[in-house]
Design an enzyme around this catalytic site. Structure first.
Site, PDB file in Angstrom:
ATOM      1  N   LYS A  78       0.855  -1.186   0.000  1.00  7.03           N
ATOM      2  CA  LYS A  78       0.000   0.000   0.000  1.00  7.03           C
ATOM      3  C   LYS A  78       0.891   1.236   0.000  1.00  7.03           C
ATOM      4  O   LYS A  78       1.867   1.304   0.762  1.00  7.03           O
ATOM      5  CB  LYS A  78      -0.901  -0.016   1.237  1.00  7.03           C
ATOM      6  CG  LYS A  78      -1.901   1.128   1.312  1.00  7.03           C
ATOM      7  CD  LYS A  78      -2.821   0.972   2.535  1.00  7.03           C
ATOM      8  CE  LYS A  78      -3.857   2.070   2.615  1.00  7.03           C
ATOM      9  NZ  LYS A  78      -4.776   1.902   3.770  1.00  7.03           N
ATOM     10  N   SER A 161      -9.794   2.203   2.902  1.00  7.75           N
ATOM     11  CA  SER A 161      -8.924   2.905   1.984  1.00  7.75           C
ATOM     12  C   SER A 161      -7.963   1.984   1.233  1.00  7.75           C
ATOM     13  O   SER A 161      -7.384   2.380   0.228  1.00  7.75           O
ATOM     14  CB  SER A 161      -8.096   3.931   2.771  1.00  7.75           C
ATOM     15  OG  SER A 161      -7.208   3.273   3.679  1.00  7.75           O
ATOM     16  N   SER A 185     -10.215  -0.019   7.258  1.00  7.82           N
ATOM     17  CA  SER A 185      -9.638   0.094   5.914  1.00  7.82           C
ATOM     18  C   SER A 185      -8.915  -1.141   5.411  1.00  7.82           C
ATOM     19  O   SER A 185      -8.472  -1.176   4.261  1.00  7.82           O
ATOM     20  CB  SER A 185      -8.688   1.300   5.848  1.00  7.82           C
ATOM     21  OG  SER A 185      -9.425   2.497   5.863  1.00  7.82           O
TER      22      SER A 185
END
Length: 493
Positions: A78, A161, A185
């Site tokens: 990420k 997210s 998330s």
């Protein structure tokens, strides 16, 4: 070579040890898959040359009998984790051109254990969002979107997210991916894309080198296709870090060894407050089915109460923006990242932050600054912290009568890009089942449990006692076995 991308981490490790294929061959297959998923807009930065170099080093270690626990496994990172020499953007315009001179502790641990970095994946800007539509680099499209790329009948969100992480794992363009979870998330996008995501106990994984959103809530965790893979990856990600004052100094268990398959005698808490008005009948039915699965495996369902749950979302959206307003103050155009000149220092700040931050980030900074301002601190922030304490006490009391808690992961099925986008409150409600876990610092996990009537994935969430990820994983594998979720996204057809 394409069949190599269909392997789980556990299968890939077995194949590597048996010399059925090399780390280079495994990585080459995933580099090809990474290129194939470009229509999903999931990768921000691809690092194929670095991946192949790391794979060659892995093969050399294995030839000498020095392979680590994740040696040769290609994963995605990420783009919130700082990676030495590789751009880190947090999906924000304000961090354009930022190349960290250091490595985050979590990714350093993964490279230490032999993992291979395919690239950096997309996310909601500064991890603020539930749909991966606030990124400066554009929204991520779920591989579960019906139809073929370019002619999708509906472009479905992958959740957020960590939507880029979820999308590449679901689309078989990485064996696993790192995610971060501030209010759901990891778990919500895992539920939306039919994969496994675990948020470990706060303090289990170091936050050092991870771009901060809300420091008392953020926690890194793995996103994989199976519970066993989550156990493998979590063990490598965890560990005490003296550079992080919130890191807990305790031994990291062999999470994979905890997967005994035996959950007989465990008590599974079913919170009555999670039966919210308006929740689709198919999610309610899935939850009931999950209870029956665990009961059939020998566990005992017990009803519990978490009375302050109804205040959790409001408390979260005070605490998180307050911490964000403080953490994001460092992006001023002076020290690093984007700089937009002005006639004065204040104008430089205003221009840089005005152009550098997207609307959702600006919204949360303004909310956070407001609740921390004189005259409102006691009325909002201090009260939210008191509610947070009450929520933690609710869980403490509940765990006196149960060993693990079972809930739906999200109150709705995945929605289309554009739906709810002009209604931030409706978007925030996607986190209603996940934020209490972060407020209490507990471990939580989403396991794929079926498909909705629209053919999109649905997940079940498990919540555990602090630092009892072993029980969480063991119960999660029982759900995984009973659900037998084998569906693959239309993107792979």
């Amino acid at each position: 070579m394409a069949e190599l991308t269909r392997l789980t981490m556990a299968q890939a490790l077995d194949g590597l040890s048996k010399k059925d294929f090399t780390a280079v061959e495994l990585t080459e297959a995933h580099v090809g898959a990474m290129e194939a998923v470009r229509p999903l807009n999931a990768y921000i930065t691809e690092t194929p040359d670095q991946a192949l170099e790391m794979a060659r080093a892995s093969d050399a270690r294995r030839a000498k009998g020095e392979a680590g626990p994740m040696d040769g496994l290609p994963i995605a990172v990420k783009d919130l984790f700082c990676t030495k020499g590789v751009a880190t953007t947090a999906a924000s315009r304000i961090l354009e051109g930022f190349v960290p001179p250091y490595e985050s502790t979590v990714t350093a641990n993964l490279w230490r254990d032999g993992a291979v970095m395919l690239g950096k994946v997309n996310l909601d800007e500064f991890a603020m969002g539930s749909a991966n539509i606030t990124s400066h680099h554009g929204e991520v499209v779920s591989p579960w979107s019906p139809g073929a790329p370019g002619s999708w009948s509906r472009r479905i969100v992958p959740g957020g997210s960590s939507g880029g992480s979820a999308a590449v794992v679901a689309a078989r363009a990485a064996l696993g991916a790192t995610g971060t979870d501030t209010g759901g998330s990891i778990r919500q996008p895992a539920g939306y894309t039919g994969i496994v995501g675990i948020k470990p106990t706060y303090g289990r994984c170091s936050r050092w080198g991870v771009v901060a959103y809300a420091s008392s809530l953020d926690q890194a965790g793995p996103m994989t296709r199976t519970v066993e893979d989550a156990a493998i990856m979590l063990r490598s990600m965890c560990g005490f870090d003296p550079k992080d004052s919130t890191s807990v100094d305790m031994a990291v268990p062999d999470f994979r060894a905890a997967l005994t398959g035996d959950i007989r005698g465990l008590r599974v808490g079913i919170p009555r407050e999670y039966r919210v008005d308006g929740m689709p009948a198919e999610i309610e039915a899935l939850w009931s089915r999950g209870v029956e699965w665990l009961k059939a495996a020998g566990a005992e369902p017990v009803e519990i109460s978490l009375p302050h749950t109804k205040y959790a979302l409001a408390a979260y959206y005070i605490v998180a923006p307050a911490e964000a307003s403080s953490n994001l103050a460092r992006y001023d155009g002076v020290r690093f990242g984007r700089r937009v000149e002005g006639g004065s220092l204040n104008e430089l700040y205003e221009n840089t932050r005005g152009e550098g931050f997207g609307k959702e980030v600006q919204r949360r900074i303004l909310i956070g600054t407001y609740v921390l301002s004189a005259g409102y601190y006691d009325a909002y922030y201090l009260k939210a912290q008191k509610v947070r304490t009450r929520i933690k006490q609710d869980f403490d009391e509940a765990f006196r009568s149960c060993d693990v808690i079972l809930t739906p992961t999200a109150p709705s099925t995945p929605f289309a890009i554009g739906d709810n986008s002009d209604d931030p409150v409706q978007m925030y409600l996607n986190d209603v089942f996940t934020v209490p876990v972060n407020l209490a610092g507990l471990p939580g996990m989403s396991v794929p449990a079926g498909l909705g009537g629209d053919g999109l994935p649905l997940g079940l969430q498990l919540i555990g006692r602090p630092f009892d990820e072993e029980t969480l994983l063991r119960v999660g594998q029982a759900i995984e076995t009973a659900a037998n979720f084998t569906a693959t996204p239309p993107f792979m057809a």
